[in-house]
Each structure stands twice: as structure tokens, then as C-alpha cells.
Write an enzyme that holds these catalytic residues in place. Structure first.
Site, short mmCIF file in Angstrom:
data_model
loop_
_atom_site.label_atom_id
_atom_site.label_comp_id
_atom_site.label_asym_id
_atom_site.label_seq_id
_atom_site.Cartn_x
_atom_site.Cartn_y
_atom_site.Cartn_z
N ASN A 12 9.32 -3.45 -18.74
CA ASN A 12 9.00 -2.48 -19.79
C ASN A 12 9.74 -2.91 -21.06
O ASN A 12 10.94 -2.71 -21.18
CB ASN A 12 9.46 -1.09 -19.32
CG ASN A 12 9.33 -0.03 -20.41
OD1 ASN A 12 8.71 -0.26 -21.44
ND2 ASN A 12 9.92 1.13 -20.16
N LYS A 18 9.46 -1.72 -23.95
CA LYS A 18 9.71 -0.59 -24.87
C LYS A 18 9.31 -1.01 -26.29
O LYS A 18 8.39 -1.80 -26.45
CB LYS A 18 11.16 -0.13 -24.76
CG LYS A 18 11.57 0.14 -23.31
CD LYS A 18 12.87 0.84 -23.17
CE LYS A 18 13.17 1.06 -21.69
NZ LYS A 18 14.38 1.82 -21.45
N HIS A 28 7.50 8.12 -18.84
CA HIS A 28 8.86 7.56 -18.94
C HIS A 28 9.77 8.61 -19.56
O HIS A 28 9.36 9.39 -20.41
CB HIS A 28 8.83 6.30 -19.81
CG HIS A 28 10.11 5.54 -19.78
ND1 HIS A 28 11.21 5.93 -20.50
CD2 HIS A 28 10.48 4.44 -19.07
CE1 HIS A 28 12.20 5.08 -20.25
NE2 HIS A 28 11.78 4.18 -19.38
N GLU A 49 11.92 8.46 -21.74
CA GLU A 49 12.02 8.41 -23.21
C GLU A 49 10.84 9.11 -23.85
O GLU A 49 10.95 9.65 -24.96
CB GLU A 49 12.12 6.94 -23.66
CG GLU A 49 13.50 6.37 -23.36
CD GLU A 49 13.54 4.88 -23.10
OE1 GLU A 49 12.56 4.17 -23.41
OE2 GLU A 49 14.57 4.41 -22.56
N GLU A 79 13.47 6.66 -11.85
CA GLU A 79 14.38 6.21 -12.89
C GLU A 79 15.32 7.35 -13.28
O GLU A 79 14.95 8.21 -14.09
CB GLU A 79 13.60 5.78 -14.13
CG GLU A 79 12.68 4.61 -13.92
CD GLU A 79 12.47 3.81 -15.20
OE1 GLU A 79 12.64 2.60 -15.15
OE2 GLU A 79 12.16 4.41 -16.24
N GLY A 87 19.47 2.05 -19.28
CA GLY A 87 20.16 1.39 -20.39
C GLY A 87 21.66 1.63 -20.44
O GLY A 87 22.30 1.33 -21.45
N SER A 137 18.92 0.18 -15.35
CA SER A 137 20.00 -0.81 -15.34
C SER A 137 19.87 -1.86 -14.22
O SER A 137 20.87 -2.30 -13.67
CB SER A 137 21.36 -0.12 -15.29
OG SER A 137 21.57 0.63 -16.48
P1 PGA Z 1 16.80 -0.40 -18.33
O1 PGA Z 1 15.50 0.49 -18.57
O2 PGA Z 1 16.45 -1.45 -17.33
O3 PGA Z 1 17.11 -0.99 -19.68
O4 PGA Z 1 17.88 0.53 -17.84
C1 PGA Z 1 14.64 0.82 -17.52
C2 PGA Z 1 13.49 1.64 -18.04
O5 PGA Z 1 13.69 2.47 -18.92
O6 PGA Z 1 12.35 1.47 -17.58
#
Ligand code: PGA
Length: 257
Positions: free
Chosen positions: A12, A14, A99, A101, A169, A175, A214
Site C-alpha cells: 500500500n 498510500k 483503511h 486512514e 491492521e 507506521g 509495521s
Molecule cells: P505500515 O502501514 O506498514 O507503514 O505500518 C501499513 C498500512 O497502513 O497498510
């Protein structure tokens, strides 16, 4: 992973990536062609502006393409939005939905996520539906119940077999470099499989449930070789083809290595 589903590792990106990042997509295609992902399926989800260019790079390779969101309607007066049909037209076969976000930053409710997932089914895409609890919910002991509600509200009632993937997640792991314990991941993934089976009878056993949050080359084997974990949704580490393929590379080995 215990039930024989083909693992899936999805990147992803983003809101990251300009045309120069196409070299990363090309490197992923080359590495996959050379066997770098073993038996895992690899999908790259770049920003919408790069879908068609990435599709040209992935064409004829074993690397799939996904969008990061879609609108519930097929077309219409929705300025700035992109439909599932448009993603399909651009060469995508997957779409990430719900997601955290988008749930947090765009006020997406379970009902909205379900409408979008229904659109993905209509367009012939597979949907990667994201669920996960906040840190406060985990600390309060509510992680399973929150994810249960998200699953019940977000998964479409009618989903052809194999076209829904769930990504667990935890919001607090995205992140941050933090990850749940192996025990907590195993418990959650087992719970998700049971719940999915209730909503889509018979599909729980074969459904792919990804872990996300992560995932890095250094922790990939530890996080992904857990019962009921069928792959990963990778954010930050997917921006580097080398890191992404180091994660996918665990599937070139057997679990006992
Ligand atoms: P990350 O994000 O691997 O940077 O923690 C995962 C995601 O949001 O899909």
C-alpha cells in the site's frame, strides 16, 4: 498459515509515488519473475495517478495491481472520486477498502465500507477490507468486539468466493514500529476467520486474512508465520522494492527453515 490458501503480500503505497517510482514497480516485477516471492501472490497498490503506468509495467507479469479506495457508485457527479469500474478499467484487480486512514480521515463508516466493497464485487475486483482496533480499545480489552462489529458491518452480504480478503491492521501498529504479540495476532486472526464464516458461510476457511502494521523485513517471518495469517498488507516498507521483496521472500522458504 495452516489451511493452504495462497499467501498474498500487498504493498500500500498510500499518497506516495511519482513517475520515478515506476522503477520500484519494475524491480518488484523482475524479482517476482525470478521467484523472489515463492508461492505468494504479489499486489502493488500505487496512488490512482500511477495506476495506468504501473499497469503497463505489470502487464504480462505475475504482479497484480490494486487501488486504495473506490466510490460506491459506478459513475456520476462525484468530483474527485474514482469508481471500482474505473480501477478495473485502469488494470486493477484489487482495491483496499476501509483503511484506518480513510475511516479516521474521511469519516468512513462500516456502512460506507460495505457499499464500496459491494461496488468492488460488482466491478469484478477483489476487496481487501481493513479492520483493526485503536490502542485505547486494545488496552480496554475491546479489540475483538470492535473488530467483530467492523466485520459485521463492512463485509457485503453477497461476495463471490475468494473475492474478499480481510486485513487486520491495529491502528496503533500502523507506521509506528509497534506490533501486537504473536499470541494477540493468532487470537485475532482465528476470531476473524470464525466471524467471516458466520457472515459468508463456508468461506471462512479459505479466506485470506492479512496482517498489516509495521511489517518490515526484520519482523516479517515472526509476524507472518503465525496460524491463520495468510500474508501481509505492507505500507512504509512497500515503497522500497528491496524491502518489500525481502518481506515477500519469506515465502520462498518453508515455515520450518
Ligand atoms: P505500515 O502501514 O506498514 O507503514 O505500518 C501499513 C498500512 O497502513 O497498510
Amino acid at each position: 498459515m495452516t489451511h493452504g490458501a495462497r499467501p498474498l503480500v500487498a504493498g500500500n503505497w498510500k499518497m506516495n509515488g511519482l513517475r520515478e517510482s515506476l522503477t520500484e514497480a519494475a524491480a518488484i516485477c523482475e524479482a517476482v519473475a525470478a521467484g523472489g516471492a515463492g508461492k505468494a501472490e504479489i499486489v502493488v497498490c500505487p496512488p490512482a495517478t500511477m495506476l495506468m503506468a504501473t499497469a503497463r509495467i505489470c502487464e504480462g507479469t505475475k504482479v497484480g495491481l490494486g487501488g486504495q479506495d473506490c466510490h460506491a457508485e459506478a459513475s456520476g457527479a462525484f468530483t474527485g472520486d474514482i469508481s471500482a469500474e474505473m480501477l478495473k478499467d485502469a488494470g486493477a484487480t484489487y482495491v483496499i477498502l476501509g483503511h484506518s486512514e480513510r475511516r479516521a480521515g474521511h469519516h468512513e463508516t462500516d456502512k460506507i465500507v460495505r457499499a464500496k466493497a459491494t461496488a468492488a464485487m460488482r466491478a469484478g475486483l477483489a476487496a481487501i477490507i481493513c479492520v483493526g482496533e485503536t490502542r485505547a480499545a486494545r488496552d480496554a480489552g475491546d479489540a475483538l468486539s470492535i473488530v467483530g462489529v467492523q466485520l459485521a458491518g463492512s463485509i457485503p452480504e453477497i461476495s463471490p468466493p475468494g473475492r474478499i480478503v480481510v486485513a487486520y491492521e491495529p491502528v496503533w501498529a500502523i507506521g509506528t514500529g509497534l506490533t501486537p504479540t504473536r499470541q494477540d495476532i493468532a487470537e485475532m486472526h482465528g476470531f476473524i476467520r470464525d466471524r467471516v464464516n458466520q457472515h459468508l458461510p463456508g468461506q471462512g476457511a479459505s479466506m485470506r486474512i492479512l496482517y498489516g502494521g509495521s511489517v518490515r523485513p526484520a519482523n516479517a517471518a515472526e509476524l507472518l508465520w503465525i496460524d491463520d495469517v495468510d500474508g501481509a498488507l505492507v505500507g512504509g516498507a512497500s515503497l522500497s522494492s528491496a524491502e518489500f521483496m525481502a518481506i515477500a521472500g519469506i515465502y520462498t522458504k518453508s515455515r520450518k527453515d
